[in-house]
Design an enzyme around this catalytic site. Structure first.
Site, PDB file in Angstrom:
ATOM      1  N   TYR A   1      57.247  73.345  46.574  1.00 54.40           N
ATOM      2  CA  TYR A   1      57.922  72.171  46.013  1.00 54.40           C
ATOM      3  C   TYR A   1      56.904  71.055  45.808  1.00 54.40           C
ATOM      4  O   TYR A   1      56.192  70.667  46.736  1.00 54.40           O
ATOM      5  CB  TYR A   1      59.019  71.717  46.968  1.00 54.40           C
ATOM      6  CG  TYR A   1      59.965  70.695  46.403  1.00 54.40           C
ATOM      7  CD1 TYR A   1      61.121  71.094  45.741  1.00 54.40           C
ATOM      8  CD2 TYR A   1      59.720  69.335  46.537  1.00 54.40           C
ATOM      9  CE1 TYR A   1      62.010  70.155  45.228  1.00 54.40           C
ATOM     10  CE2 TYR A   1      60.589  68.393  46.024  1.00 54.40           C
ATOM     11  CZ  TYR A   1      61.738  68.808  45.377  1.00 54.40           C
ATOM     12  OH  TYR A   1      62.608  67.882  44.858  1.00 54.40           O
TER      13      TYR A   1
ATOM     14  N   SER B   1      65.597  63.217  44.457  1.00 58.95           N
ATOM     15  CA  SER B   1      65.279  64.432  43.709  1.00 58.95           C
ATOM     16  C   SER B   1      66.466  65.062  42.992  1.00 58.95           C
ATOM     17  O   SER B   1      66.272  66.026  42.245  1.00 58.95           O
ATOM     18  CB  SER B   1      64.628  65.467  44.640  1.00 58.95           C
ATOM     19  OG  SER B   1      63.305  65.091  44.921  1.00 58.95           O
TER      20      SER B   1
END
Length: 391
Positions: free
Chosen positions: A197, A98
């Protein structure tokens, strides 16, 4: 991310029990640490943290790259390969998971600065019909909400069966199919009313880049960031399963006492613009330094990127547009991101006064519950020591 790791662990246990053709390797390796001969702050605490990552936390190998105004430092511990016991290369490449998101967000914000994208326009303007339904709420999702994880769009990883990946790790995964897996489920909340998220947000951001520019998100990252900054160890592979250049093997551990499984090679299309990039400690640090130092974005767009909202994390972490902030124990904030992907975990941070640090462990999932905390502590310690030695 904890939920993701548990899901991966469970699928790995099933895959190993079923005899999936993955290379299972055992061994913890010996612990080493090295650094260049450059002087500077006492690095004993950094050595201790890296050695903890490769002993108590169970990682085969670890690397830290620190860059500040007085130069660069590289520390390593453990091994790159549990079979050969080769040490971790100081110029290692690795999957950054990420940490890809700040690269993608930077490209979107550059397009905002060029008046080709509006942050507060609905995603529907750029991707008509891609995010449909649910009483019209999803049609109101804005570009900003994608980048800040306030869209409410579910995370496709919550619904993807990791065993499917393990059974065919080299298979291509279509981005639109992954998005549709997420959109088949109800939103977590109405757009703009919460924070959650979701990797799906950044798959959509990558699709938006392609729609607006006519080039893939990876091509735009290369053209706008990798080439101008001369990031020679950074790439955005589409389907290539190998990591180019020197690199540690990437391992997963399906259970506490299970043998390590080598998953260095797999097709990163399953992560795409949410987490598919490869880089190095030196390149990630250079990128973060350029980003927070104002070399990649115009002032207005950098301010928007750094406009954060609380995530509810106990450590006060706040999330901007693809960039998160945390407080340093020595005072002030640092900016960065973390990354989890099969085989590798990373943590990175940069301060606006010129310090950057990146830590990598070649185990994910399967480290101890403290692995992420110890990586965060290493980044914070490095940045604070870098501050104390800067001229």
């Amino acid at each position: 991310m904890i939920k993701q790791r548990r899901a991966l662990r469970g699928a790995l246990a099933l895959a190993v029990a079923a005899g999936v053709a993955l290379s299972a390797l055992t061994g913890t390796g010996t612990s080493r640490a090295d650094s260049p001969s450059a002087g500077g702050a006492d690095q004993a605490e950094l050595h201790r943290l890296l050695n903890r990552l490769t002993t108590v936390d169970g990682g085969p190998g670890a690397l830290l790259h620190l860059r500040d105004r007085s130069g660069s430092t590289v520390l390593t511990s453990g091994v790159a390969d549990v079979t050969s016991q080769a040490p971790v290369p100081r110029d290692s490449r690795f999957r950054i998971g990420s940490m890809t998101k700040p690269f993608v967000a930077t490209v979107v914000l550059q397009l905002v600065g060029e008046h080709r994208v509006s942050l507060d326009a609905p995603v529907e303007r750029y991707l008509p019909g891609v995010v449909p339904g649910n009483g019209g709420h999803r049609r109101k999702i804005t570009v900003r909400q994608l980048l800040q994880h306030t869209s409410g769009v579910p995370d496709y990883l919550d619904y993807l069966n990791p065993q499917d990946i393990l059974q065919d790790p080299l298979a291509h995964r279509d981005t639109r199919d992954l998005v549709n897996i997420a959109l088949a489920h109800p939103p977590a909340f109405a757009p703009g009313t919460g924070w959650g998220y979701s990797n799906t947000n950044y798959l959509l951001a990558g699709m938006l880049i392609e729609k607006v520019t006519g080039r893939t998100w990876g091509e735009e990252v290369r053209r706008r960031i990798i080439t101008p900054l001369d990031l020679r160890e950074t790439s955005a592979p589409q389907d290539a399963s190998a990591i180019p250049g020197p690199h540690p093997r990437g391992y997963v551990r399906p259970g506490r006492d299970a043998p390590l499984v080598d998953l260095t090679a797999f097709n990163p299309s399953v992560a795409g613009s949410a987490g598919g990039m490869i880089s190095s400690g030196a390149d990630v640090d250079r990128f973060l330094g350029a980003l927070v130092g104002g070399r990649l974005l115009r002032p207005a767009q950098l301010r928007e990127m750094m406009r954060t909202r609380p995530t509810g994390a106990a450590d006060g972490r706040a999330y901007g547009l693809g960039l998160e902030s945390r407080r340093l124990p020595c005072g002030g904030l640092y900016w960065g991101h973390g990354g989890d992907i099969f085989g590798y975990e990373t943590a990175s941070g940069a301060t606006v006064d010129g310090g950057q640090a990146t830590v990598m462990v070649n185990l994910d999932p399967g480290g101890s519950d403290a692995q992420s905390d110890d990586m965060k502590a290493a980044v914070q310690t490095a940045l604070c020591q870098g501050r104390s030695t800067a001229p």
